[in-house]
Write a protein that holds these residues in place. Structure first.
Motif, PDB file in Angstrom:
ATOM      1  N   VAL A 131      15.432  -3.198   4.103  1.00  0.00           N
ATOM      2  CA  VAL A 131      14.009  -2.932   3.907  1.00  0.00           C
ATOM      3  C   VAL A 131      13.411  -4.107   3.144  1.00  0.00           C
ATOM      4  O   VAL A 131      13.986  -4.535   2.137  1.00  0.00           O
ATOM      5  N   LEU A 156       7.851   1.472  -2.814  1.00  0.00           N
ATOM      6  CA  LEU A 156       8.725   2.489  -3.409  1.00  0.00           C
ATOM      7  C   LEU A 156       9.571   1.799  -4.474  1.00  0.00           C
ATOM      8  O   LEU A 156      10.124   0.725  -4.234  1.00  0.00           O
ATOM      9  N   LYS A 158      12.846   2.091  -6.866  1.00  0.00           N
ATOM     10  CA  LYS A 158      14.121   2.817  -6.854  1.00  0.00           C
ATOM     11  C   LYS A 158      15.009   2.355  -8.010  1.00  0.00           C
ATOM     12  O   LYS A 158      14.975   1.183  -8.384  1.00  0.00           O
ATOM     13  N   GLY A 165      18.466   9.633  -3.653  1.00  0.00           N
ATOM     14  CA  GLY A 165      17.088  10.053  -3.850  1.00  0.00           C
ATOM     15  C   GLY A 165      16.644  10.234  -5.291  1.00  0.00           C
ATOM     16  O   GLY A 165      15.466  10.463  -5.538  1.00  0.00           O
ATOM     17  N   GLU A 200      10.732  -1.696  -2.875  1.00  0.00           N
ATOM     18  CA  GLU A 200      10.805  -1.840  -1.417  1.00  0.00           C
ATOM     19  C   GLU A 200       9.498  -1.431  -0.781  1.00  0.00           C
ATOM     20  O   GLU A 200       8.755  -0.625  -1.340  1.00  0.00           O
ATOM     21  N   LYS A 201       9.261  -1.917   0.415  1.00  0.00           N
ATOM     22  CA  LYS A 201       8.187  -1.388   1.255  1.00  0.00           C
ATOM     23  C   LYS A 201       8.509   0.084   1.483  1.00  0.00           C
ATOM     24  O   LYS A 201       9.660   0.439   1.777  1.00  0.00           O
ATOM     25  N   LEU A 203       8.579   3.197   3.659  1.00  0.00           N
ATOM     26  CA  LEU A 203       8.492   3.560   5.081  1.00  0.00           C
ATOM     27  C   LEU A 203       8.054   5.017   5.174  1.00  0.00           C
ATOM     28  O   LEU A 203       8.659   5.895   4.558  1.00  0.00           O
ATOM     29  N   HIS A 208      16.728   9.077   9.298  1.00  0.00           N
ATOM     30  CA  HIS A 208      17.919   8.636   8.569  1.00  0.00           C
ATOM     31  C   HIS A 208      19.036   8.483   9.596  1.00  0.00           C
ATOM     32  O   HIS A 208      19.500   9.466  10.170  1.00  0.00           O
ATOM     33  N   GLN A 232      16.988  17.031   6.215  1.00  0.00           N
ATOM     34  CA  GLN A 232      17.471  17.177   4.848  1.00  0.00           C
ATOM     35  C   GLN A 232      16.469  17.986   4.045  1.00  0.00           C
ATOM     36  O   GLN A 232      15.286  18.005   4.342  1.00  0.00           O
ATOM     37  N   HIS A 235      17.191  15.969  -0.483  1.00  0.00           N
ATOM     38  CA  HIS A 235      18.254  14.980  -0.328  1.00  0.00           C
ATOM     39  C   HIS A 235      19.610  15.596  -0.014  1.00  0.00           C
ATOM     40  O   HIS A 235      20.639  14.937  -0.142  1.00  0.00           O
ATOM     41  N   LEU A 277      17.303   3.446   7.324  1.00  0.00           N
ATOM     42  CA  LEU A 277      16.088   4.125   7.759  1.00  0.00           C
ATOM     43  C   LEU A 277      15.749   3.477   9.098  1.00  0.00           C
ATOM     44  O   LEU A 277      15.903   2.263   9.267  1.00  0.00           O
ATOM     45  N   GLU A 287      21.584   2.020   1.814  1.00  0.00           N
ATOM     46  CA  GLU A 287      22.741   2.204   0.924  1.00  0.00           C
ATOM     47  C   GLU A 287      24.015   2.218   1.749  1.00  0.00           C
ATOM     48  O   GLU A 287      23.973   2.437   2.958  1.00  0.00           O
ATOM     49  N   ILE A 436      12.572  12.238   8.502  1.00  0.00           N
ATOM     50  CA  ILE A 436      13.183  12.704   7.242  1.00  0.00           C
ATOM     51  C   ILE A 436      12.312  13.727   6.490  1.00  0.00           C
ATOM     52  O   ILE A 436      12.807  14.372   5.580  1.00  0.00           O
TER      53      ILE A 436
HETATM   54  C1  MV4 Z   1      13.303   5.164   1.234  1.00  0.00           C
HETATM   55  C2  MV4 Z   1      12.286   5.942   1.861  1.00  0.00           C
HETATM   56  C3  MV4 Z   1      11.180   5.262   2.346  1.00  0.00           C
HETATM   57  N1  MV4 Z   1      11.081   3.934   2.216  1.00  0.00           N
HETATM   58  N2  MV4 Z   1      13.149   3.821   1.136  1.00  0.00           N
HETATM   59  C4  MV4 Z   1      15.938   8.808  -0.281  1.00  0.00           C
HETATM   60  C5  MV4 Z   1      17.358   8.827  -0.692  1.00  0.00           C
HETATM   61  C6  MV4 Z   1      17.840   7.452  -0.701  1.00  0.00           C
HETATM   62  N3  MV4 Z   1      19.097   7.413  -0.029  1.00  0.00           N
HETATM   63  C7  MV4 Z   1      16.805   6.646  -0.022  1.00  0.00           C
HETATM   64  N4  MV4 Z   1      15.703   7.522   0.236  1.00  0.00           N
HETATM   65  C8  MV4 Z   1      14.580   7.065   0.796  1.00  0.00           C
HETATM   66  N5  MV4 Z   1      14.399   5.722   0.733  1.00  0.00           N
HETATM   67  C9  MV4 Z   1      12.059   3.236   1.609  1.00  0.00           C
HETATM   68  N6  MV4 Z   1      11.931   1.921   1.465  1.00  0.00           N
HETATM   69  C10 MV4 Z   1      12.479   7.316   1.958  1.00  0.00           C
HETATM   70  C11 MV4 Z   1      13.635   7.896   1.423  1.00  0.00           C
HETATM   71  C12 MV4 Z   1      13.746   9.333   1.601  1.00  0.00           C
HETATM   72  C13 MV4 Z   1      14.761   9.875   2.427  1.00  0.00           C
HETATM   73  C14 MV4 Z   1      15.706   9.088   3.041  1.00  0.00           C
HETATM   74  C15 MV4 Z   1      16.693   9.623   3.834  1.00  0.00           C
HETATM   75  C16 MV4 Z   1      16.724  10.987   4.050  1.00  0.00           C
HETATM   76  C17 MV4 Z   1      15.805  11.813   3.451  1.00  0.00           C
HETATM   77  C18 MV4 Z   1      14.818  11.279   2.635  1.00  0.00           C
HETATM   78  C19 MV4 Z   1      13.878  12.098   2.029  1.00  0.00           C
HETATM   79  C20 MV4 Z   1      12.915  11.564   1.234  1.00  0.00           C
HETATM   80  C21 MV4 Z   1      12.854  10.179   1.020  1.00  0.00           C
END
Ligand code: MV4
Length: 448
Positions: A131, A156, A158, A165, A200-201, A203, A208, A232, A235, A277, A287, A436
Motif C-alpha cells: 500500500v 490510515l 497504523k 486491526g 498508508e493510503k 483503501l 482481504h 470478518q 477483525h 488488500l 502483513e 471487508i
Molecule cells: C487497511 C485498510 C484500509 N487501508 N489498510 C485491518 C487489520 C489489519 N490486518 C489491516 N487492516 C486494514 N488495513 C489500508 N491501507 C483496512 C483494514 C481493515 C480490514 C482489513 C482486512 C480485513 C478486515 C478489515 C476490516 C477493517 C479494516
C-alpha cells in the motif's frame, strides 16, 4: 524425522496436528491447562502433561512450563499451532537453544514480520506490491502532515507493533490528521508498549486476499494459491473461501509467483500467509503471518496438499515434497467458523454440549475437538469447530454448504451456525459480491 512432537496448543488445532503426527508415525505429547484435562487432544495423545492453571498466560503461554514438559517427555520438536506462542520469536529461540526444533520459521523471520514497518520494508525489497505510504515510522506533527499530503487523503495510521486491526486510525482530511496521529500513538503505546506508527493510503472497499506459501529453508518455496477472507467481524474471520470468488487463475498465479519468489529469496522455512488488500484489480501487501492459519483447510482441499505434514517435514530438514509445477488447483472450498457464541450478539456461550451431530457426506470436512457431553471452558477463544465444504464450482460448494449447515446440530450452547443459515441465503454472498466491510454492515442493518 522427529521421534516425538509436543503440541503446544489446544482445541481443534491440537487435534489437527496430532492427526498429522500419527500419520507420520511420530509420538505425540499433549500439554494442557487444568481446565482442559478432559479435552480430546489430551485423550488422543500418547502422553500428556499439565502445564498450569486455566489462564492462558499461566499455561499455554507459559514458556518455562512448556520447556519443562519438553524436558520431562524428551520431545524433540514443538508444534505451536496458531495463536498462543506461534509467533513468539523468543520461544522459537529458546527451543532452538535447548535442541528442540520449533516447527515453524526461524526466529529471525518471525521477528521481521512481527514488526509491521520492517515487514513492509522487507516486502518492498522482495518486490511485493505494498500500500502506498510512509517509508517508515512517522515521528512528528510536521512529518504526519507532509506524508499525508504526499499520499493523498484519506490516510490510515497504523501501529508498528499492531496487526489484526488494533491501533488503527483513519484521517479523512488534514483537519483530522494530527489528532489521528497522536491518538494512534498513545493507543499503540498503551496496547503494545511501543508508540511507533506509520501511514498508508486508506483503501475504502478492498477485499482481504491472502496467499498461502511454504518454504523448506533450503531456497525452495511454493505458493498454494489464495484465500478470500473478507467476511470478518471485529477483525475475526467468519467465512473463508479458496478458489476465490473474484480472483481469476491468472491473477492468482501472478501474485502467487511474486510471493513464492520472495520466499525463495528469504530462504523461508515452513508455512506462511502473505495478506493483501485487493482493490480495482491490484494487490497491496499489508502483513505476513509466520504460522499455520485457522483457515488452512480450504487450501488443503483445493490443492490436495497436507500443510501440517509439510510443516513437520521441512522442520525436520527435508525438502518440500512438491515443486510449483506440481501444485494444481481443483474447484472451490469454503470454511465457516463455528463459534460458541450467540449468533446475534456474539457474546461467548460456554457450557456443556448436550447433543452433537456433525455434518458429513461427500465434500464435507469437520475440524473440531468437541464431543457430546464436552464442557466448553470459558477461558479461551470461542472457536469450537470448522466446517469445510468442497465443490467443483463455487455454486456446487455453496449448495453443499447449505446442506451441511442444515445437517449440523449442536445443542446445549449457542453457536454461530444460525448466522450461516442466514448468510447462505444472502444474494450478495451467493454472488460473491462482498468486501471487508460487508459483514459488519449486514449485521448492523439486519438486527433480529
Ligand atoms: C487497511 C485498510 C484500509 N487501508 N489498510 C485491518 C487489520 C489489519 N490486518 C489491516 N487492516 C486494514 N488495513 C489500508 N491501507 C483496512 C483494514 C481493515 C480490514 C482489513 C482486512 C480485513 C478486515 C478489515 C476490516 C477493517 C479494516
Amino acid at each position: 524425522m522427529f521421534q516425538k512432537v509436543l503440541i503446544a496448543n489446544r482445541g481443534e488445532i491440537a487435534l489437527r496436528i496430532l492427526r498429522a503426527c500419527k500419520e507420520l508415525g511420530i509420538q505425540t505429547v499433549a500439554v494442557h491447562s487444568t481446565a482442559d484435562a478432559n479435552a480430546m487432544h489430551v485423550r488422543l495423545a500418547d502422553e500428556s502433561v499439565c502445564i498450569g492453571p486455566p489462564a492462558a498466560k499461566d499455561s499455554y503461554l507459559n514458556i518455562p512450563s512448556i520447556m519443562a514438559a519438553c524436558e520431562i517427555t524428551g520431545a524433540d520438536a514443538v508444534h505451536p499451532g496458531y495463536g498462543f506462542l506461534s509467533e513468539n520469536a523468543r520461544f522459537a529461540k529458546i527451543l532452538t537453544e535447548h535442541n528442540v526444533t520449533f516447527i515453524g520459521p526461524s526466529a529471525h523471520h518471525i521477528e521481521i514480520m512481527g514488526d509491521k514497518i520492517t515487514a513492509k520494508k522487507t516486502a518492498v525489497e522482495l518486490g511485493i506490491p505494498v500500500v502506498p505510504g510512509s517509508a517508515g515510522a512517522v515521528e512528528s506533527d510536521e512529518e504526519a502532515i507532509k506524508t499525508a499530503r504526499e499520499i493523498g487523503y484519506p490516510v490510515l495510521i497504523k501501529a508498528t507493533a499492531g496487526g489484526g486491526g488494533r491501533g488503527m486510525k483513519v484521517a479523512l482530511t488534514e483537519a483530522d490528521v494530527l489528532i489521528a496521529w497522536s491518538t494512534a500513538r498513545s493507543e499503540a503505546k498503551a496496547a503494545f508498549g511501543n508508540d511507533s506508527v506509520y501511514m498508508e493510503k486508506y483503501l475504502g472497499k478492498p477485499r482481504h486476499i491472502e496467499v498461502q506459501v511454504m518454504g523448506d529453508g533450503q531456497g525452495n518455496a511454493v505458493h498454494l494459491g489464495v484465500r478470500d477472507c473478507s467476511l470478518q467481524r471485529r477483525h475475526q474471520k467468519v467465512w473463508e473461501e479458496a478458489g476465490g470468488p473474484t480472483i481469476a487463475p491468472e491473477e492468482r498465479d501472478r501474485i502467487g509467483e511474486i510471493c513464492a519468489a520472495a520466499m525463495r529469496k528469504l530462504s523461508y522455512s515452513g508455512a506462511g500467509t502473505i495478506e493483501f488488500l485487493y482493490e480495482n484489480g491490484e494487490f497491496y501487501f499489508i502483513e505476513m503471518n509466520t504460522r499455520l492459519q485457522v483457515e488452512h483447510p480450504v487450501t488443503e482441499r483445493i490443492t490436495g496438499i497436507d500443510i501440517v505434514y509439510e510443516q513437520i517435514r521441512v522442520a525436520s530438514g527435508e525438502k518440500l515434497s512438491m515443486t510449483q509445477e506440481q501444485v494444481q488447483f481443483y474447484g472451490h472450498a469454503i470454511e465457516v467458523r463455528i463459534n460458541a457464541e450467540d449468533p446475534q450478539t456474539f457474546a461467548p456461550s460456554p457450557g456443556t454440549i448436550t447433543f452433537y451431530h456433525p455434518a458429513g457426506g461427500v465434500g464435507v470436512r469437520v475440524d473440531s475437538a468437541v464431543y457430546q457431553g464436552y464442557k466448553i471452558p470459558p477461558y479461551y477463544d470461542s472457536l469450537i469447530g470448522k466446517l469445510i465444504v468442497y465443490g467443483r464450482t463455487r455454486d456446487e460448494c455453496l449448495h453443499r454448504l447449505r446442506r451441511a449447515v442444515d445437517e449440523f446440530v449442536i445443542d446445549g450452547i449457542k453457536t454461530t451456525l444460525p448466522l450461516f443459515q442466514r448468510l447462505i441465503r444472502e444474494p450478495d454472498i451467493l454472488a460473491g459480491n462482498y468486501d471487508i466491510h460487508w459483514l459488519e454492515k449486514y449485521l448492523a442493518e439486519n438486527k433480529v
